[in-house]
Structure formats: structure tokens, C-alpha cells
Scaffold this motif. Structure first.
Motif, PDB file in Angstrom:
ATOM      1  N   UNK A   1       0.837  -1.202   0.000  1.00  0.00           N
ATOM      2  CA  UNK A   1       0.000   0.000   0.000  1.00  0.00           C
ATOM      3  C   UNK A   1       0.874   1.256   0.000  1.00  0.00           C
ATOM      4  N   UNK A   2       1.894   1.229   0.880  1.00  0.00           N
ATOM      5  CA  UNK A   2       2.793   2.388   0.980  1.00  0.00           C
ATOM      6  C   UNK A   2       3.512   2.624  -0.346  1.00  0.00           C
ATOM      7  N   UNK A   3       3.970   1.549  -0.963  1.00  0.00           N
ATOM      8  CA  UNK A   3       4.726   1.674  -2.213  1.00  0.00           C
ATOM      9  C   UNK A   3       3.832   2.139  -3.350  1.00  0.00           C
ATOM     10  N   UNK A   4       2.553   1.767  -3.255  1.00  0.00           N
ATOM     11  CA  UNK A   4       1.643   2.184  -4.305  1.00  0.00           C
ATOM     12  C   UNK A   4       1.381   3.691  -4.195  1.00  0.00           C
ATOM     13  N   UNK A   5       1.226   4.157  -2.969  1.00  0.00           N
ATOM     14  CA  UNK A   5       0.996   5.589  -2.765  1.00  0.00           C
ATOM     15  C   UNK A   5       2.222   6.412  -3.110  1.00  0.00           C
ATOM     16  N   UNK A   6       3.393   5.814  -2.911  1.00  0.00           N
ATOM     17  CA  UNK A   6       4.618   6.555  -3.147  1.00  0.00           C
ATOM     18  C   UNK A   6       5.688   5.638  -3.752  1.00  0.00           C
ATOM     19  N   UNK A   7       5.676   5.550  -5.078  1.00  0.00           N
ATOM     20  CA  UNK A   7       6.591   4.602  -5.748  1.00  0.00           C
ATOM     21  C   UNK A   7       8.066   4.901  -5.477  1.00  0.00           C
ATOM     22  N   UNK A   8       8.375   6.135  -5.110  1.00  0.00           N
ATOM     23  CA  UNK A   8       9.776   6.489  -4.873  1.00  0.00           C
ATOM     24  C   UNK A   8      10.254   5.985  -3.514  1.00  0.00           C
ATOM     25  N   UNK A   9       9.350   5.374  -2.760  1.00  0.00           N
ATOM     26  CA  UNK A   9       9.658   4.939  -1.410  1.00  0.00           C
ATOM     27  C   UNK A   9      10.762   3.882  -1.361  1.00  0.00           C
ATOM     28  N   UNK A  10      10.754   3.016  -2.371  1.00  0.00           N
ATOM     29  CA  UNK A  10      11.718   1.920  -2.359  1.00  0.00           C
ATOM     30  C   UNK A  10      12.793   2.153  -3.416  1.00  0.00           C
ATOM     31  N   UNK A  11      14.003   1.706  -3.120  1.00  0.00           N
ATOM     32  CA  UNK A  11      15.075   1.877  -4.100  1.00  0.00           C
ATOM     33  C   UNK A  11      14.779   1.063  -5.358  1.00  0.00           C
ATOM     34  N   UNK A  12      15.287   1.500  -6.509  1.00  0.00           N
ATOM     35  CA  UNK A  12      14.980   0.751  -7.723  1.00  0.00           C
ATOM     36  C   UNK A  12      15.883  -0.488  -7.840  1.00  0.00           C
ATOM     37  N   UNK A  13      15.563  -1.311  -8.811  1.00  0.00           N
ATOM     38  CA  UNK A  13      16.266  -2.585  -8.982  1.00  0.00           C
ATOM     39  C   UNK A  13      17.777  -2.402  -9.091  1.00  0.00           C
ATOM     40  N   UNK A  14      18.177  -1.384  -9.856  1.00  0.00           N
ATOM     41  CA  UNK A  14      19.605  -1.204 -10.066  1.00  0.00           C
ATOM     42  C   UNK A  14      20.322  -0.903  -8.749  1.00  0.00           C
ATOM     43  N   UNK A  15      19.703  -0.070  -7.907  1.00  0.00           N
ATOM     44  CA  UNK A  15      20.309   0.239  -6.608  1.00  0.00           C
ATOM     45  C   UNK A  15      20.403  -1.018  -5.750  1.00  0.00           C
ATOM     46  N   UNK A  16      19.308  -1.778  -5.722  1.00  0.00           N
ATOM     47  CA  UNK A  16      19.287  -3.014  -4.919  1.00  0.00           C
ATOM     48  C   UNK A  16      20.399  -3.945  -5.355  1.00  0.00           C
ATOM     49  N   UNK A  17      20.508  -4.104  -6.675  1.00  0.00           N
ATOM     50  CA  UNK A  17      21.499  -5.034  -7.183  1.00  0.00           C
ATOM     51  C   UNK A  17      22.903  -4.532  -6.875  1.00  0.00           C
ATOM     52  N   UNK A  18      23.061  -3.208  -6.925  1.00  0.00           N
ATOM     53  CA  UNK A  18      24.356  -2.629  -6.584  1.00  0.00           C
ATOM     54  C   UNK A  18      24.742  -3.007  -5.157  1.00  0.00           C
ATOM     55  N   UNK A  19      23.791  -2.889  -4.250  1.00  0.00           N
ATOM     56  CA  UNK A  19      24.066  -3.240  -2.848  1.00  0.00           C
ATOM     57  C   UNK A  19      24.345  -4.738  -2.728  1.00  0.00           C
ATOM     58  N   UNK A  20      23.517  -5.514  -3.411  1.00  0.00           N
ATOM     59  CA  UNK A  20      23.663  -6.976  -3.349  1.00  0.00           C
ATOM     60  C   UNK A  20      25.047  -7.404  -3.842  1.00  0.00           C
ATOM     61  N   UNK A  21      25.434  -6.854  -4.986  1.00  0.00           N
ATOM     62  CA  UNK A  21      26.717  -7.269  -5.559  1.00  0.00           C
ATOM     63  C   UNK A  21      27.893  -6.874  -4.668  1.00  0.00           C
ATOM     64  N   UNK A  22      27.801  -5.682  -4.095  1.00  0.00           N
ATOM     65  CA  UNK A  22      28.873  -5.261  -3.188  1.00  0.00           C
ATOM     66  C   UNK A  22      28.889  -6.138  -1.947  1.00  0.00           C
ATOM     67  N   UNK A  23      27.679  -6.514  -1.490  1.00  0.00           N
ATOM     68  CA  UNK A  23      27.588  -7.354  -0.293  1.00  0.00           C
ATOM     69  C   UNK A  23      28.248  -8.711  -0.540  1.00  0.00           C
ATOM     70  N   UNK A  24      27.998  -9.258  -1.747  1.00  0.00           N
ATOM     71  CA  UNK A  24      28.592 -10.560  -2.075  1.00  0.00           C
ATOM     72  C   UNK A  24      30.111 -10.480  -1.959  1.00  0.00           C
ATOM     73  N   UNK A  25      30.677  -9.389  -2.499  1.00  0.00           N
ATOM     74  CA  UNK A  25      32.141  -9.221  -2.466  1.00  0.00           C
ATOM     75  C   UNK A  25      32.641  -9.041  -1.035  1.00  0.00           C
ATOM     76  N   UNK A  26      31.907  -8.200  -0.302  1.00  0.00           N
ATOM     77  CA  UNK A  26      32.327  -7.908   1.062  1.00  0.00           C
ATOM     78  C   UNK A  26      32.294  -9.178   1.919  1.00  0.00           C
ATOM     79  N   UNK A  27      31.230  -9.963   1.732  1.00  0.00           N
ATOM     80  CA  UNK A  27      31.094 -11.182   2.530  1.00  0.00           C
ATOM     81  C   UNK A  27      32.213 -12.169   2.217  1.00  0.00           C
ATOM     82  N   UNK A  28      32.606 -12.202   0.940  1.00  0.00           N
ATOM     83  CA  UNK A  28      33.711 -13.088   0.579  1.00  0.00           C
ATOM     84  C   UNK A  28      34.973 -12.677   1.340  1.00  0.00           C
ATOM     85  N   UNK A  29      35.191 -11.354   1.381  1.00  0.00           N
ATOM     86  CA  UNK A  29      36.367 -10.843   2.097  1.00  0.00           C
ATOM     87  C   UNK A  29      36.307 -11.206   3.574  1.00  0.00           C
TER      88      UNK A  29
END
Lengths: 601, 365
Positions: free
Chosen positions: B198-226
Motif C-alpha cells: 500500500x505504501x509503495x503504491x501511494x509513493x513509488x519512490x519509497x523503495x530503491x529501484x532494482x539497479x540500486x538493490x542489485x548494486x548493494x547486493x553485488x557489493x555485499x557478495x564481495x564484502x562477505x567473501x572478504x
């Protein structure tokens, strides 16, 4: 009174939606040809699609009996398709008649097809009876419309019946005037057989059937007949009339309208406009006016699911049984696989066929952008004709390209003249003349390339004139144009099904519009996909679809694998609708989306 | 050997993003629920003598269940099943409901793995998704768990409002420094019908977009390996020897039995799930059951095998009459280094875990 003097052969012509089919229904009802309970609304438009679109495609003649002054007359109504795509068929139907009822809408007045059809009737030496319809509408202005008919069409109209076909008002008057105004056919029933084929259809049991008008002589079961164009001879197995369903009569005489069967296998053995005579006692020359019908608009049709190629083939063959003007031949596209290049009489015809394929035969289709027939003069002196842009030879081998033009007339209230001129100019139109028909109506004549008309012309005309303008055209000559092919490259690979032929001056705008549109439609892939438009080796526009980075990283909550599998199965199903160009997947919608580009607007 | 899942559908409050079966707690209801759960376990065990080597108590919030009720569940499990001595026994806990006393009791019950729903170490983000704890509580709970248990796992969410990559990596380092042995990083999913939707529907900018999420995910994968965490599934990372055996059962196509509201099971080639409402559950109504056909078995094997380091077994597929080597797409993926072959097995290059659905959809029969 002689038999032939009590026959009236007539048709009804009108601009679309002016009430042609409704009047036909009323006449059938009023003469008691069919009881009211047997009438389906708009009986003559027998195909579901026709009824839905409110247009008539297939002609169905009907014999009605009508008593006037104590004499029983035989009225043969030959319905005509009211669309420019079928002008030739209309002209052959008219040639089977002595009279034409010209319906004009009491509030809309004379429109483009009113005039085009009236001229066709005049060309065929028909007597014209104007009828003003829809007088029940509050906006009806019958007297003004009569005057308009006199001024614009140039025929007397003050005596025209004012009717409401919808409400059944003054139908009797129309019937009386058919008898009084239209001449009886002339012809010698003892002379040599001379028949016009004005239409044909296919019957599963009887084979291909000719719809005929007998001018001279008679034809009966057992006669040997000959067709002029094909030279083929058949033995007549059945003749009859329509009431409005087939009724065998054993014989048809001069002046009659009816059907003829003769174990004719294919509808393509019957040429509409051809003349039939007695094979044993033939006439010397056929009736004038025959023309071979040539498709003018072409497109590729492919099944979305490549495995359905044979189904598509069978379906096209079935449609062809009843539609000799439909042409198709196998075509292979790198992008779309196996399909057919199909030829049509016009855009409406194309639309009807593709819709029938999808609805009646349950096929999922990809159709490529409609194209016209180009005449390409090569530098080696050869001339080739083609409709598929990807068949165009390399630029260096071309000395010139010719494309078909049409003579177009547009009727419009004066306030839209500017908008229409602008549109015509965008569409490379050459202005011919402008006539003020009355205070509220102007006629514009243009020479336009057919290739522009089939690309979003009707819709633009409608939107720019808020639906007030009407439009009609006839084919004119071929002429040279500076045409180029714009190719689309996906990830560097040419996608043949997306190539288009356009005028040089529009290539950049169209290339840009195409790439922008494709960017919106092509989903992200595992890698970045450049979309380029090119003329020859030169890139004229470029967009990029960036690489997909995430689909779903959801948790399998509590071991719910089923949900995940179902999502994936759905995704897999979606892939079936995708086409692969190199390693790029594009949804089948992409091929159709280029038919409508919101550029240039 | 069999895996056992037990669902505890109670929470202190429901999180904004949760579309799962959970209900605000009430002692009476919990007792009623556990009573039925015990009957369900006993009923199943009557006809099933398989040895159990993983148990997973999930929720909801299992750590909210009164200790004596949890004891009843474990006593039942132990009396009804033969539990392997090396069995992995996990319980999901929430930072704000975890106490040292409870942890010690859990150890007594035989539990040897704690999974803590930390989700984030940013107080604003925690508030946004409707969690009741703050970052300090989360850190304290991890420390407390580590005092009692060696094997402690932490769940984190990617894709929360205002999430910054650097901050997320810092959180990972903080959590790793506390000695946890396993980290899961799930992508926040907006599920229909949740307050978040409901919140996301009222305000689509509320959540980060796919590219941002993936950016965090990919960095997390690298960091966790370290940090010494090996990625063994799209969202799961473990220190050497600490992969979650229970989850691996799901991915390997092993059998497991689910007890409790809405719990899923996979036994004898049949998937089935309990009803997700109490009335029907108490009548032992099944929400769905499905005997997998060959095609479904193939689909699941590819789908699950490529999302983790277990891989796809070509010979197993052949036994189901599917020769994956004939797939043009496979040849293409192998050639582009997206899929790696090793003996009779196929593995997805972990770089492509994030888009595994796209790839898998091409390889299905």
C-alpha cells in the motif's frame, strides 16, 4: 406486360454508416420476403465480423416480390461493399443493375464515399434514386441535404424520399419509386447467352458458385457454359435465385439475377467481372469492364508459435476459398521463421483477414508492417517488383524506385482544411484542387503515395478533423520517389522483419521513432542491447536497453517450492511469445508496435 | 533422512512487508495451537519411521512462544522421531524477544543453531519496515546468542528505503565481527496485500529501484567473501562448515515434513501444504497437494540446482528423459561463461545468481 418488364435490378450505395444495410433489411421485411421473426438485425451483413464492424464485405443479392398497381414485380437487390478496398467489386455489382439507390444521411449530408459511389453508378450508366435517410434524428436537415445532392453530385434530388430506415418510415415510397423510376432490364431471352459474373463464393458441396446477371439468352441445368477469361467450359449443375437464401429454379432468363453452379473446383477459376456464354453457341465478345483484381497492400504473416505454420497455411487456404483477391506465398524471415507474404485489396481487407485468422481459426499471429508494391529499376536494366523491404537490392544496384500513387478526395468542413493540408503535406501529397461544395463542406483533391496512406493516414485524418472528414481514393499511376530502406539492428544484427522502405526525407525521423519505440518494448537482457537504425552501412539512430540485473531473489518461505516453480513456468510460457534475433529476445508485440509510431504527430 | 519444519505463526506485531502466516500472539491461542501441533506430529510419525537430520523451527516468531510450550514440541519430536546425533536444529528468533534464559533452555532442548531476524542495523529502516527492535538490541541479541551457541545466523534485508551501500557494508562488517557463522541477505519483496504494498503504491519512490538493490547486493557478495563467508546460494553465505543443512534439503529435492499452519512438505514425490487459516488447519485440511510429474521434477531440479552451489545433475535429468545438453541455450550460456560444467554437473556462475530466473527459464524443457 412482358416478364422482363416486371424486373428491377438495383443496388444501394452509400457512405459508411448512412444506413445501407438497414434499408436493405426494411425492404426485405416490407416485401414479406422474410418474416420479421426470421430477420437477424442487418441480415445482409452475414459474417459476424461484418456485423461487428458495421460494414459489409460480402455481397448477398436478394429477390423480392412486390405488388404495385395490381402487377407483381420482381425486385433484385444487389448489395455492395461500402469500402474503397472493394471498389472493383462494387463496380461489377453496379454493372449488373439498371438502378442505384443513393442513400444520404439527413444530418451528415454528402460524404466522400457518397460521391465516389455515385460516380461509379453514373459510370455504369445507372439511374440514380437519391434517398434521404435518418430523418428521425433531431439534427436531420433533409431539404438542405437534397440541395447538397443536387449541387455536389449533380443529380436531381427534390423528389427524393425522406425516410427513416431504422423506424421504417416511408419505406413503401422507396419501393414504389424503385418500380417507377428504375428501367426494366433490356435483353432478349431467346438470344445467345450473355452473363456477367459479379461475385462468387464457395460452397462445400456445390463447389465454387458464380453470382450472375443474365443479359441475354437463358441458362439452365445441363447447359455447357464457357468463361471468357479462363476459357474454361463447365456443365451447369444448378441455377437459382436468392430469397434471400439459395433456391434452385432450374433456369435463369435474360434480366434475371441469381446463381450458377457447375462443379467448379476453385474460386480462383471464377473471375469477378468475367462473362459467361453458351459453349456451343457463344457470343463473339465479352462484356466490357473486366479487370484482373490485383492486391495493393502486402504484409508478412507469421504464427507466434512457429509450430503452427501448417495451421496458418490451412487457414489461409480456407479463407482463399471464398476470397479470390487474397494472395499469399511462403516467406522465410530470419527473425520470424516460416510464414506467408500476403496481398490484400487494402488495409481494411488486411485487417479483416488477420482478424478472421485469429478469431475463426484461433491463431496467434505476428504481422509485419504493411507495405506496397515497389517497382525497382536496377542499374543492369532489369526491373523487379517487390513488397518485402528486405528483398530490396543494395543501393548501388538501384537506378530508381517507383511507388504507387492514389488520387484521393477528402470531404471536410472548411475549418479543418488547414489541418488536412498539413497532414497531406507530411504524407508527401501533391495538391490538385479545392472546391467549396456549400458553406459547410469542402472537397480537397490530392495525389498521395499509397505507401503513406497505409501508414497511419486514416487515424491521423480522423484525429485532426475530430472525425468530420471523409476520405476516398482510387489507384493512380506509379511514379519515381526517393526511397530508402531503413534497417533495424539489434546488438549489431539486422532484424529483417523490422526493415521498412521510406522516403529519404523521413528516414531519420522514422529511424529515431522506431528505435525509441523498440527501447520501450524490448525487455532487459543479460547484456546491454544496442538498438540501431541504419541506411545501408550508416547508423542514423541509436538507443540502448541496459542489461538486466535482477529478476527475483525471493526467499523460499518454509519450503514453498511450488510457488516458485509456478512463477518460473509462467515465465517460460512467456518465452514462447519471444523471438530471437542473434542472442536478443524480443516479444512478438514488438513487430506490430512499429505499425503505430507516435512521431510526426 | 528427513527434514522437519515446524511453523510457529505468532508475532508481537506483523511487519509491514510480511505476507506470511502469522498472528498477533495470545497465550490461550498458543496453547491450543501447540496441542494440535503435537497431535499432528504424532499422527505423522505413526506411519513414518524415517530418521531426522534437520529440524527448523520457523515463524512467525518462535522465540515468542512460552518456553514450556516449546519444550512440549521438542519432547514430542524426540519421542516420535529418531533424531540423528549430528542433526542441525535451528530456531528463528527476534532480537527483542530473545533472552539469555531462553537461549539456555533452547540448548537444553537440543537446538544448536540460532537464526536471528536482524534485517538492518539502521534504526530508521527498522522502524520503516515495522520491526520492534533497534540496532543496539540487535547487536546485543547476537552477542547473547554467541555466548550460548557457536552456530549463529543473521538475516538481513536489501532494498529498504534510504538504504545506502556503504552503510550496509559497514553493518556486514559489524555483524561479522560478532562471530556469526552464517548470513542471509534477502531482497525485500513487495507482496500484494501487505502494508508495504500500500505504501509503495501511494509513493513509488519509497523503495530503491532494482539497479540500486542489485548494486548493494553485488557489493555485499564481495564484502562477505572478504569476511570469509562463502556464497552457497543466491541469498545465503556461510563460514566454512556452516551451510544451513535444512535449507539445502529444499534445494536438493530432499524430503521434508512441515508441521503447523501453512507448512509445506515434500514426501514421496508429492508436495503438499497445510491450510493457512486456523479453522481449516484444525480440521487437518490440506491447502494443496501435487504429485510431481517428470516435467515438474525436471523444472524443480534445474530451478533449485542453479540457484545454489549444489548444481544440476545431467544424469538425473537423463533419468527423467530430459537431455539438457541438447539445449541450444545451454551451449550459449556455457560458451559465454554463464554456466560452468564440471563432470556430470552444471553450475550457475555466482555472478549471475541475481538473474537466475531468466537463465533457468531458457533451460527448462
Amino acid at each position: 406486360m412482358k416478364r422482363i418488364d416486371k424486373i428491377r435490378n438495383f443496388c444501394i450505395v452509400a457512405h459508411i454508416d448512412h444506413g445501407k444495410s438497414t434499408l436493405a433489411d426494411r425492404l426485405i421485411e416490407k416485401t414479406g420476403t422474410l418474416a420479421k421473426r426470421d430477420m437477424q438485425a442487418q441480415l445482409l451483413d452475414s459474417m459476424e465480423l461484418e456485423r461487428e464492424k458495421g460494414i459489409t464485405i460480402k455481397l448477398t443479392p436478394t429477390r423480392m416480390n412486390y405488388t404495385y398497381n395490381g402487377e407483381e414485380y420482381q425486385l433484385n437487390l444487389i448489395d455492395t461493399p461500402g469500402h474503397v478496398d472493394f471498389t472493383y467489386e462494387v463496380s461489377r455489382s453496379l454493372a449488373a443493375c439498371e438502378g442505384a439507390i443513393l442513400i444520404v444521411d439527413a444530418s451528415q449530408g454528402v460524404e466522400a464515399q457518397t460521391l465516389a459511389n455515385a460516380y461509379l453508378a453514373i459510370d455504369n450508366n445507372l439511374d440514380i434514386l437519391p434517398v434521404v435517410n435518418k430523418i428521425d434524428l433531431p439534427s436531420a436537415r433533409p431539404e438542405e441535404v437534397k440541395k447538397e445532392v443536387e449541387d455536389v453530385v449533380g443529380i436531381p434530388a427534390m423528389h427524393a424520399p425522406c425516410i427513416s430506415a431504422k423506424e421504417g418510415t416511408n419505406i413503401e415510397q422507396v419501393l414504389e419509386m424503385i418500380v417507377k423510376e428504375f428501367p426494366a432490364p433490356k435483353g432478349d431471352e431467346n438470344g445467345k447467352l450473355k452473363c456477367l459474373i459479379f461475385d462468387s463464393y464457395y460452397d462445400n458441396f456445390k463447389g465454387a458458385i458464380c453470382l450472375i446477371r443474365v443479359f441475354d439468352g437463358s441458362v439452365k441445368v445441363g447447359d455447357k457454359i464457357k468463361m471468357f477469361q479462363t476459357g474454361k467450359v463447365y456443365e451447369v449443375t444448378e441455377v437459382g435465385i436468392f430469397v434471400p437464401h439459395e433456391k434452385s429454379t432450374g433456369v435463369l432468363l435474360a434480366g434475371d439475377v441469381g446463381y450458377l453452379a457447375g462443379s467448379i473446383k476453385n474460386i480462383s477459376d471464377i473471375a469477378v467481372g468475367d462473362t459467361i456464354t453458351n459453349a456451343l453457341d457463344p457470343i463473339d465478345a465479352p462484356l466490357a469492364g473486366y479487370k484482373k483484381v490485383q492486391p495493393v497492400v502486402f504484409c508478412g504473416i507469421f504464427p507466434v508459435d512457429g509450430a503452427k505454420y501448417n495451421e496458418l497455411k490451412d487457414s489461409l487456404e480456407k479463407l482463399k476459398l471464398n476470397d479470390a483477391s487474397l494472395e499469399f506465398s511462403p516467406e522465410v524471415s530470419q527473425a520470424l521463421g516460416f510464414g506467408f507474404r500476403c496481398g490484400f485489396l487494402g488495409l481494411l481487407h488486411l485487417e479483416i483477414i488477420t482478424e478472421r485468422l485469429e478469431r475463426e481459426f484461433n491463431l496467434d499471429l505476428i504481422t509485419t508492417a504493411p507495405s506496397v508494391f515497389y517497382r525497382v529499376h536496377k542499374t543492369d536494366g532489369n526491373v523487379i517488383e517487390l513488397s518485402n523491404p528486405s528483398s530490396l537490392p543494395p543501393v548501388v544496384e538501384i537506378s530508381k524506385i517507383e511507388e504507387p500513387f492514389v488520387k484521393a478526395s477528402i470531404f471536410t468542413p472548411p475549418e479543418y482544411v488547414g489541418a488536412i493540408m498539413e497532414l497531406a503535406q507530411e504524407k508527401r501529397g501533391v495538391y490538385k484542387d479545392l472546391t467549396y461544395l456549400d458553406a459547410g463542406r469542402v472537397r480537397l483533391n490530392y495525389i498521395l503515395p499509397l505507401g503513406e496512406i497505409i501508414y497511419d493516414f486514416f487515424d491521423s485524418l480522423k484525429s485532426r478533423t475530430r472525425g468530420y472528414a471523409s476520405f476516398d481514393y482510387e489507384m493512380a499511376d506509379y511514379a519515381e520517389s526517393e526511397l530508402v530502406r531503413v534497417d533495424i539492428l539489434l546488438n549489431g544484427e539486422k532484424c529483417d522483419a523490422l526493415s521498412i522502405i521510406v522516403h529519404k526525407d523521413k528516414a531519420y525521423a522514422r529511424g529515431r521513432a522506431l528505435t525509441e519505440k523498440l527501447k520501450k518494448i524490448i525487455p532487459r537482457q543479460l547484456f546491454e542491447v544496442p538498438i540501431q537504425a541504419a541506411i545501408g552501412g550508416k547508423i542514423i539512430a541509436r538507443e540502448t536497453v541496459s542489461a538486466m540485473r535482477k529478476d527475483v531473489l525471493a526467499k523460499c518461505y518454509g519450503g514453498d517450492i511450488t510457488r516458485k516453480r509456478k512463477l518460473l513456468e509462467k515465465q517460460k510460457e512467456g518465452k514462447k511469445r519471444m523471438r530471437k534475433i542473434g542472442s536478443v529476445e524480443i516479444p512478438s508485440e514488438a513487430f506490430m508496435s512499429i505499425l503505430k509510431l507516435d512521431d510526426e504527430g | 533422512m528427513l527434514g522437519v519444519y515446524v511453523h510457529i505463526p505468532f508475532c508481537q506485531r506483523k511487519c509491514n512487508y510480511c505476507a506470511f502466516s502469522s498472528f498477533v500472539l495470545n497465550e490461550e491461542k498458543q496453547t491450543e495451537y501447540v496441542d494440535f501441533l503435537i497431535k499432528e506430529i504424532k499422527n505423522f510419525a505413526k506411519n513414518n519411521t524415517k530418521k531426522v537430520d534437520t529440524i527448523f523451527i520457523g515463524g512467525g516468531t518462535p522465540s515468542l512462544l512460552p518456553i514450556h510450550l516449546m519444550w512440549q514440541i521438542f519432547q514430542t519430536l524426540k519421542s516420535e522421531f529418531v533424531i540423528d546425533e549430528k542433526a542441525e536444529i535451528t530456531i528463528e528468533c527476534n532480537p527483542n524477544s530473545l533472552t539469555l534464559h531462553a537461549l539456555q533452555e533452547y540448548k537444553q532442548m537440543g537446538i544448536n543453531r540460532i537464526s536471528i531476524g536482524v534485517q538492518s542495523l539502521d534504526d530508521n529502516q527498522l522502524q520503516f519496515i515495522g520491526r520492534l527492535h533497534n540496532s543496539q538490541t540487535a547487536i546485543n541479541s547476537i552477542k547473547m546468542a554467541k555466548e550460548v551457541f557457536e552456530n549463529v545466523s543473521v538475516d538481513l534485508l536489501i532494498g529498504i528505503k534510504n538504504q545506502q551501500k556503504e552503510a550496509f557494508l559497514t553493518d556486514l562488517r559489524t555483524i561479522a565481527s560478532l562471530g556469526v557463522t552464517h548470513i542471509s541477505t534477502y531482497m525485500l519483496q513487495v507482496e500484494g496485500g501487505t502494508p508495504l504494498a500500500q505504501m509503495a503504491e501511494n509513493n513509488p519512490a519509497l523503495l530503491p529501484d532494482d539497479d540500486e538493490c542489485v548494486g548493494i547486493y553485488e557489493s555485499a557478495v564481495k564484502e562477505l567473501a572478504k569476511l570469509g563467508f562463502n556464497q552457497y546460494e543466491v541469498s545465503n553465505f556461510a563460514k566454512e562448515g556452516n551451510k544451513c543443512k535444512h535449507n539445502q534439503k529444499y534445494w536438493r529435492g530432499d524430503e521434508y515434513i512441515g508441521f503447523g499452519l501453512s507448512a509445506h512438505s515434500y514426501i514421496n514425490g508429492t508436495r503438499f501444504a497445510n491450510s493457512n487459516n486456523f479453522t481449516d488447519y484444525y480440521k487437518s485440511k490440506i491447502a494443496m497437494t501435487e504429485k510431481l510429474d517428470e516435467n515438474q521434477l525436471i523444472t524443480e531440479h534445474i530451478m533449485l540446482g542453479l540457484r545454489c552451489d549444489l548444481g544440476v545433475d545431467k544424469n538425473y535429468l537423463k533419468s527423467l528423459k530430459f537431455d539438457i545438453e541438447k539445449s541450444e541455450s545451454l551451449a550459449d550460456y556455457v560458451q559465454r561463461g554463464i554456466i560452468r560444467t564440471s563432470g556430470d554437473k552444471l553450475f550457475l556462475n555466482p555472478q549471475y545468481y541475481g538473474v537466475n530466473n531468466f537463465i533457468i527459464a531458457h533451460l527448462l524443457p
